[in-house]
Design a protein around this motif. Sequence first.
Motif, PDB file in Angstrom:
ATOM      1  N   VAL A  41      65.928  78.360  37.500  1.00 36.33           N
ATOM      2  CA  VAL A  41      66.886  78.814  38.525  1.00 36.33           C
ATOM      3  C   VAL A  41      68.296  78.537  38.008  1.00 36.33           C
ATOM      4  O   VAL A  41      68.560  77.499  37.404  1.00 36.33           O
ATOM      5  CB  VAL A  41      66.616  78.147  39.898  1.00 36.33           C
ATOM      6  N   GLY A  43      72.691  78.909  38.827  1.00 31.43           N
ATOM      7  CA  GLY A  43      73.790  79.149  39.744  1.00 31.43           C
ATOM      8  C   GLY A  43      74.863  79.918  38.988  1.00 31.43           C
ATOM      9  O   GLY A  43      74.598  80.989  38.434  1.00 31.43           O
ATOM     10  N   ALA A  44      76.064  79.341  38.901  1.00 34.74           N
ATOM     11  CA  ALA A  44      77.177  80.024  38.231  1.00 34.74           C
ATOM     12  C   ALA A  44      77.112  79.858  36.718  1.00 34.74           C
ATOM     13  O   ALA A  44      77.975  80.363  36.002  1.00 34.74           O
ATOM     14  CB  ALA A  44      78.491  79.469  38.765  1.00 34.74           C
ATOM     15  N   GLN A  45      76.132  79.157  36.221  1.00 33.81           N
ATOM     16  CA  GLN A  45      75.963  78.885  34.780  1.00 33.81           C
ATOM     17  C   GLN A  45      77.207  78.228  34.168  1.00 33.81           C
ATOM     18  O   GLN A  45      77.591  78.519  33.041  1.00 33.81           O
ATOM     19  CB  GLN A  45      75.582  80.163  34.021  1.00 33.81           C
ATOM     20  N   SER A  46      77.808  77.330  34.943  1.00 35.80           N
ATOM     21  CA  SER A  46      78.934  76.560  34.397  1.00 35.80           C
ATOM     22  C   SER A  46      78.453  75.239  33.806  1.00 35.80           C
ATOM     23  O   SER A  46      79.252  74.367  33.477  1.00 35.80           O
ATOM     24  CB  SER A  46      79.980  76.306  35.486  1.00 35.80           C
ATOM     25  N   SER A  47      77.161  75.120  33.641  1.00 39.46           N
ATOM     26  CA  SER A  47      76.586  73.895  33.080  1.00 39.46           C
ATOM     27  C   SER A  47      77.183  73.591  31.711  1.00 39.46           C
ATOM     28  O   SER A  47      77.339  74.486  30.879  1.00 39.46           O
ATOM     29  CB  SER A  47      75.070  74.066  32.942  1.00 39.46           C
ATOM     30  N   GLY A  51      71.562  73.286  30.489  1.00 39.91           N
ATOM     31  CA  GLY A  51      70.530  73.286  31.530  1.00 39.91           C
ATOM     32  C   GLY A  51      70.376  74.625  32.218  1.00 39.91           C
ATOM     33  O   GLY A  51      69.345  74.906  32.818  1.00 39.91           O
ATOM     34  N   THR A 103      85.860  70.227  39.347  1.00 39.76           N
ATOM     35  CA  THR A 103      87.074  70.930  38.905  1.00 39.76           C
ATOM     36  C   THR A 103      86.833  72.432  38.860  1.00 39.76           C
ATOM     37  O   THR A 103      87.695  73.224  39.221  1.00 39.76           O
ATOM     38  CB  THR A 103      87.475  70.454  37.488  1.00 39.76           C
ATOM     39  N   PHE A 108      78.229  76.929  42.110  1.00 39.72           N
ATOM     40  CA  PHE A 108      77.554  77.271  43.366  1.00 39.72           C
ATOM     41  C   PHE A 108      77.064  76.012  44.088  1.00 39.72           C
ATOM     42  O   PHE A 108      76.810  74.977  43.453  1.00 39.72           O
ATOM     43  CB  PHE A 108      76.334  78.154  43.089  1.00 39.72           C
ATOM     44  N   THR A 115      72.983  69.136  40.093  1.00 42.43           N
ATOM     45  CA  THR A 115      73.541  68.261  39.052  1.00 42.43           C
ATOM     46  C   THR A 115      74.222  67.017  39.638  1.00 42.43           C
ATOM     47  O   THR A 115      74.818  66.246  38.893  1.00 42.43           O
ATOM     48  CB  THR A 115      74.586  69.024  38.207  1.00 42.43           C
ATOM     49  N   ALA A 117      77.010  66.885  41.143  1.00 40.99           N
ATOM     50  CA  ALA A 117      78.343  67.012  40.546  1.00 40.99           C
ATOM     51  C   ALA A 117      79.336  66.054  41.222  1.00 40.99           C
ATOM     52  O   ALA A 117      79.070  65.499  42.292  1.00 40.99           O
ATOM     53  CB  ALA A 117      78.823  68.461  40.684  1.00 40.99           C
ATOM     54  N   ALA A 118      80.468  65.913  40.562  1.00 44.56           N
ATOM     55  CA  ALA A 118      81.515  65.041  41.097  1.00 44.56           C
ATOM     56  C   ALA A 118      82.853  65.712  40.828  1.00 44.56           C
ATOM     57  O   ALA A 118      82.939  66.634  40.022  1.00 44.56           O
ATOM     58  CB  ALA A 118      81.447  63.687  40.408  1.00 44.56           C
ATOM     59  N   GLU A 192      68.277  68.909  38.554  1.00 45.28           N
ATOM     60  CA  GLU A 192      68.583  69.977  37.585  1.00 45.28           C
ATOM     61  C   GLU A 192      67.527  71.090  37.554  1.00 45.28           C
ATOM     62  O   GLU A 192      67.135  71.565  36.479  1.00 45.28           O
ATOM     63  CB  GLU A 192      68.782  69.379  36.186  1.00 45.28           C
ATOM     64  N   GLY A 193      67.040  71.481  38.704  1.00 46.69           N
ATOM     65  CA  GLY A 193      66.124  72.617  38.780  1.00 46.69           C
ATOM     66  C   GLY A 193      64.716  72.329  38.312  1.00 46.69           C
ATOM     67  O   GLY A 193      63.890  73.237  38.212  1.00 46.69           O
ATOM     68  N   ILE A 198      66.433  75.025  45.106  1.00 50.65           N
ATOM     69  CA  ILE A 198      67.184  74.768  46.338  1.00 50.65           C
ATOM     70  C   ILE A 198      67.631  76.120  46.884  1.00 50.65           C
ATOM     71  O   ILE A 198      68.258  76.914  46.164  1.00 50.65           O
ATOM     72  CB  ILE A 198      68.407  73.875  46.037  1.00 50.65           C
ATOM     73  N   GLU A 440      78.569  62.931  35.093  1.00 44.36           N
ATOM     74  CA  GLU A 440      78.697  64.004  36.089  1.00 44.36           C
ATOM     75  C   GLU A 440      78.116  65.340  35.663  1.00 44.36           C
ATOM     76  O   GLU A 440      77.931  66.208  36.497  1.00 44.36           O
ATOM     77  CB  GLU A 440      80.161  64.170  36.531  1.00 44.36           C
TER      78      GLU A 440
END
Length: 500
Positions: A41, A43-47, A51, A103, A108, A115, A117-118, A192-193, A198, A440
């Motif tokens: 799965v 999301g925005a693929q900003s990993s 991942g 940032t 998403f 992740t 995230a922070a 992480e999927g 989700i 993060e």
Amino acid sequence: MDAKYLSDAAHFPGGHAAAIAIPQTVAEIPAIVRNARTLLVIGAQSSLTGGATPMGEVVLSTEKLNRILDIGPGFIRVEAGVPVAVMQDALARTGAWFPPAPTFTGAFAGGIVATNAAGAATFRHGAVRRWVQALTVVLADGSELTLRRDELRATEIGVRVPTYRMPDVVKVSAGYFAAPDMDAIDLFIGSEGTLGVITTVTFSTLSPIPTSALAFVPCPSERDALALVGELRHERAVAAIEHVDRRCLEILHEDGADRRCDVRVPAGAELALLVQFELPPGTTQADAFTQIENSLPPNGAATALGRVCRLLHAHGVFDSTEMALPGNTRRAEQLIALREAVPAGVNQRVGRAQQTIDARIAKTAADMIVPFDRFAEMMQIYRDGFASRGLDFAVWGHVSDGNVHPNVIPRSYDDVERGKEAILFFGREAARLGGCPLAEHGVGRNPVKQALLRGLYGDEGIDQMRAVKRALDPGWKLAPGVIFTRHRLGTTDYRQLITD
Ligand SMILES: Cc1cc2nc3c(=O)[nH]c(=O)nc-3n(C[C@H](O)[C@H](O)[C@H](O)COP(=O)(O)OP(=O)(O)OC[C@H]3O[C@@H](n4cnc5c(N)ncnc54)[C@H](O)[C@@H]3O)c2cc1C
């Protein structure tokens, strides 16, 4: 097949997929999961870890699951594909906000939960985990699970809770959460999927929206800067403090970013801080100006902003500080652009070296956190560790959390190899100082990050994570190869795992 789905922001090599599924509604997801042999799965693929790069799985993109389902006092309920920026805009119209935004606000809702995230505001408000009230998850067998905080223990869904002890720091994105008698919802946050897809999230929100302001503070030495940060961290008005080191300042100058952003950096500056303020709602530029004026000697410093200015004055950096007062959006954008020009400048150098020197050259960077009282020690470790290996490097990040991103600026592939070795060493040191080598961004497919995870929890810890995975996904269908490999590799020297 659209190639854009085959890589993420980490530019992890070799992305390929069996198929791409783009469901229009969450109701379609159970069948997609049930029918896939393996599934990733995205999301925005900003990993930044690989991942969100498929390696032969069916890719399930959440991009069309972008509906805001409900907004009420203290919460927002969204589908997994709603970008953070869209969520913030919708909340702002109701006078509320979501503090732990990363940032990159294109990420998403599902991705930031997956992740843990922070963001900058994590210093005051914690990472994403704390803000998740409820989740809907589709498990590997296609069944749906609704999890509301404090309703279901992890053991009640058939999971044996790992016994490793997680580092006690504000940012941990290092495999599965574990704590005695833990809530089942916490297993999925940061997974992480690998444990479920989700589909919807309910986040807590805050109101009212504070007024923001910024200060760019060049400092003559790292020692002075960290002493100042140590005091600023206790100030009510301070929401977060970012830092860039001397090499970052050189890069900004070499790239002309300081001139473009119209920011003066004194020649002798060793380090600069970007202090972010949360001021009472409705604070105007004139209010802030008056508070600053009244704070300077011989006057007192009754207000929260005034107290900060007094500290800057006491540390001898007030005169060189550049402020963006409330409402001065242009100045705030310039200061933020300057901070963002640092990773951009380093990434450009890595890209250039890859094109002109050796195609194997890649970004070689860490994302580590230590308790702030060990931060000065850790900075010395980063510096000595890179310098003793003859590496050019830059360090920047979220100094108020003790979380920074030490980056190698490679001049050869050998630099990359030595950089990885240094990062593995830093990981052991961060853990020794009570911190976490994965703060993060998560673990993903990155072999160095997977090695850091193994270094943190040992073979036994990873085996316990594998047991959690097996309990919820016995066929290893979801995100295989993310966080860890299916089988134990039979080595205790985790450096041997490094392959890229
Ligand atoms: C410029 C830039 C700045 C960044 N700044 C920050 C920062 O300040 N703080 C920070 O924490 N990170 C930061 N990141 C990293 C990244 O934005 C975060 O990791 C973000 O949480 C990823 O969200 P995404 O939607 O892009 O997820 P993706 O990259 O698509 O996926 C990330 C992982 O989550 C899983 N996943 C995605 N959606 C779901 C879902 N619905 N269900 C289950 N699993 C899912 C994927 O399988 C993958 O393992 C930054 C990245 C960039 C490029």
